[in-house]
Write a protein that holds these residues in place. Structure first.
Motif: not given
Length: 324
Positions: A129-130, A209-214, A216-226
């Motif tokens: 969650t975010w 501040t608005v920030v995205p899930i990059t 790299e973030d997705s790969k490190i934390h296994k978020y599975g963001v597409t």
């Protein structure tokens, strides 16, 4: 020249070349450039720094020490998945639940709810969650700030969504642009896009501040963001000017007069529970179990004046020293 002598000569030349010291590659240029903008510190004023590698895009200059510091490590921060740093400097996580609203601060004249977005993590039995948006209530007014949904991130495009008393805010572009809907209320861009400071005199200040899930973030934390959704969300920093000792909420409770941390220390990822305790029915509802809001301004001499405290925490957010 014989063939053996030629080979020997080549081998000597290779050995000599390898023995020579090699030039070091230049150190990486980290994130954005930041400056101290307070004239009270002339030796540091407008001196340029680069954000450290631990927070290449989210740092500010501590003008007193003239060093860049990560915004998300300061007391009163809410960032990432969501990672809270309480008033006591202790770091903890509160995951909540995706597509639900939770009360993060509730006091007599300030109530702040957060809307969580996220993705289900089948391997952990909970959601990633975010914080996507905030609903802020004070006096008889309300402010909304949110991150617009976006697929491919481009920091030059503003993804902030703002409104005041249900009226959309058209905030001019460019760092320093200011909008003042009422006396004592100011909304200012702290960067050209995607970052603002909301200030209500004698009540609170919020840096968002608005920030995205990059990727790299997705790969490190296994978020599975597409590529369909980068889960743009808010990184937040809070400062409170007048809180009562009864303040509550996920973050607010850490400012309470009798607060004792419920976070289990000594673990890699200390998590705070209480989803039912802090859950609220909508972004501007004040029906969470710990609600304190009644829309009146505090005037008691017993109120806690956190604005005059100078606090600093370690890089992991687990320790804090505050001086009045």
């Amino acid at each position: 020249m014989s063939r053996l002598l030629l080979i020997a000569l080549v081998l000597v030349m290779v050995a000599v070349a390898e023995a020579q010291p090699r030039a070091r590659p230049p150190s990486p240029a980290y994130g954005r450039r930041v400056r101290c903008k307070s004239r009270e510190y002339p030796s540091c004023y407008y001196v340029e720094h680069r954000c450290p590698s631990t927070c290449p895009h989210q740092c500010v200059v501590d003008c007193e020490t003239c060093r860049p510091v990560c915004e998300c490590n300061k007391p009163g921060s809410v960032c990432q998945d969501p990672r809270f740093v309480g008033a006591d400097g202790i770091t903890f996580y509160f995951h909540g639940k995706k597509n639900k609203d939770f009360c993060i601060v509730s006091d007599t004249n300030l109530h702040i709810n957060a809307h969580f977005i996220g993705k289900r993590n089948p391997n952990m039995g909970r959601d990633f969650t975010w914080v996507q948006s905030l609903g802020i209530l004070f006096d008889n007014h309300k402010i909304f700030i949110g991150a617009k949904k976006t697929s491919t991130w481009d920091n030059s495009i503003d993804r902030l969504d703002l409104s005041y008393d249900d009226q959309s805010i058209d905030l001019a572009g460019g760092e320093g642009a200011t909008w003042k809907p009422a006396t004592g209320v100011t909304i200012t861009r702290s960067r050209d896009t995607n970052s603002v400071v909301i200030e209500v005199s004698r009540n609170f200040q919020i840096k968002a501040t608005v920030v995205p899930i990059t990727a790299e973030d997705s790969k490190i934390h296994k978020y599975g963001v597409t590529d369909e959704d980068c889960f743009a969300h808010l990184d937040l920093g809070f400062k409170f000017y007048s809180l009562s000792g009864e303040v509550n909420g996920v973050l607010g409770q850490t400012y309470g007069s009798g607060y004792v941390s419920r976070v289990k220390m000594g673990v890699d990822m200390p998590v705070l529970g209480g989803k039912k305790e802090f859950a609220t029915s909508s972004l501007f509802a004040t029906d969470c179990a710990v609600a304190r809001f009644n829309g009146t301004r505090l005037s008691s001499s017993k109120d806690f004046q956190y604005v005059n405290l100078k606090c600093g925490s370690g890089l992991d957010g687990r320790g804090v020293v505050c001086k009045r």
